[in-house]
Design an enzyme around this catalytic site. Structure first.
Site, PDB file in Angstrom:
ATOM      1  N   SER A 111       0.856  -1.183   0.000  1.00  0.00           N
ATOM      2  CA  SER A 111       0.000   0.000   0.000  1.00  0.00           C
ATOM      3  C   SER A 111       0.892   1.233   0.000  1.00  0.00           C
ATOM      4  O   SER A 111       2.069   1.168   0.391  1.00  0.00           O
ATOM      5  CB  SER A 111      -0.897   0.002   1.252  1.00  0.00           C
ATOM      6  N   TYR A 169      -1.729   0.319  10.899  1.00  0.00           N
ATOM      7  CA  TYR A 169      -1.773  -0.126   9.506  1.00  0.00           C
ATOM      8  C   TYR A 169      -0.496   0.257   8.772  1.00  0.00           C
ATOM      9  O   TYR A 169       0.091  -0.559   8.051  1.00  0.00           O
ATOM     10  CB  TYR A 169      -2.996   0.467   8.812  1.00  0.00           C
TER      11      TYR A 169
END
Length: 296
Positions: free
Chosen positions: A181, A194
């Site tokens: 990501s 995250y």
């Protein structure tokens, strides 16, 4: 939580525990979605581990944290191969073989590797796509269980599956694709757990590429920005559809899953001597992690 057998016919937890010689007490009926097991002091080796409703939601995604008594399974969490099974039915028989695999389970990953080898043929591509974000809390009030789950799924899941299939990928002159990501490159407030997990996943991809240098395995890292799917934000916000929708509100043409699939197809179809080390992809409306164009 299937107590007798899993949906694909493997032993459930009842059969496993009985096989290990434990006394097992069924405390509710599986058909109501509330099957469980209860270790009693003096029967189970060690003291029982008690979980709160919130912990059960954070760790296992059963029920909404704010309405846990309903015991509603979160969409897509209980039987994650539904869409693959539908795909398998839409193509000629034998082209798709769905296998249920929890990437946080060593046993499940070993079962996956066995199932792959049973199919036969070369293993040419592994796409590490399992991942997810849980919560958007600041570090000051971080839920450690959420951080643990994110690390286990995003990072250790990638390590488990890749390690299990590396011999097959080497024999097949294959490619390992890691779906990380932009959160693996840039941090943001509320995303500590995250972004930490995704930075670690990026480190895994980079380290693996170094360690495999000289062997016929490519390692590709793909870092998507805003991708609108049915699950990602809904899972992150504990099933809160309104909060999930707000993430993409007003964003003209966010990326969708098909865009990422197209990119995966492109990187793995390059000549084998061409390795796309890292590919960052965002929608046109997202110039950076913190800069998004929205229309009213």
């Amino acid at each position: 939580a299937m107590w007798e057998t899993t949906p694909d016919g493997r032993p459930g937890w009842l059969e496993i525990f009985l096989g290990l010689g434990f006394s097992v007490y069924v405390v509710d009926n599986v058909e109501r979605g509330r099957a469980s097991w209860c270790p009693f002091p003096g029967v189970w080796q060690g003291e029982p581990i008690m979980r709160s409703a919130e912990e059960c939601w954070s760790l296992f995604r059963f029920g909404r944290a704010e309405d846990f008594a309903c015991r509603k399974p979160f969409p897509g969490q209980r039987f994650p191969t539904d869409r693959l099974e539908e795909l398998a039915r839409s193509v000629p028989e034998g082209q798709v073989t769905p296998v249920t695999c929890d990437v946080t389970s060593d046993a499940d990953v070993a079962h996956l590797a066995t199932a792959v080898r049973a199919i036969g043929g070369r293993v040419t591509v592994l796409v590490n796509n399992a991942g997810g974000a849980y919560g958007l809390d600041p570090i000051e009030s971080a839920k450690i269980s959420d951080w643990q789950r994110m690390y286990d799924v995003n990072v250790l899941g990638t390590v488990r599956v890749t390690s299990a299939l590396l011999p097959d990928l080497e024999a097949g002159r294959g490619t390992v694709v890691v779906i990380s990501s932009t959160a693996g490159l840039v941090v943001y407030e509320g995303g500590g757990g995250y972004t930490a997990a995704k930075h670690a996943q990026t480190a895994v991809a980079e380290t693996l590429r170094l360690e495999l240098c000289g062997r016929p395995i490519r390692v590709v890292e793909i870092n998507p920005g805003m991708v609108k799917t049915e699950e990602f934000s809904l899972v992150r916000f504990g099933g809160d559809a309104e909060r999930a929708a707000a993430v993409y509100a007003g964003v003209p043409e966010p990326l969708v899953a098909e865009d990422i699939a197209d990119i995966v197809s492109w990187v793995v179809s390059r000549p084998h001597h061409v390795n796309i080390d890292r590919l960052v992809v965002r929608p046109l409306a997202q110039a950076a992690q913190h800069k998004v164009h929205r229309v009213s």
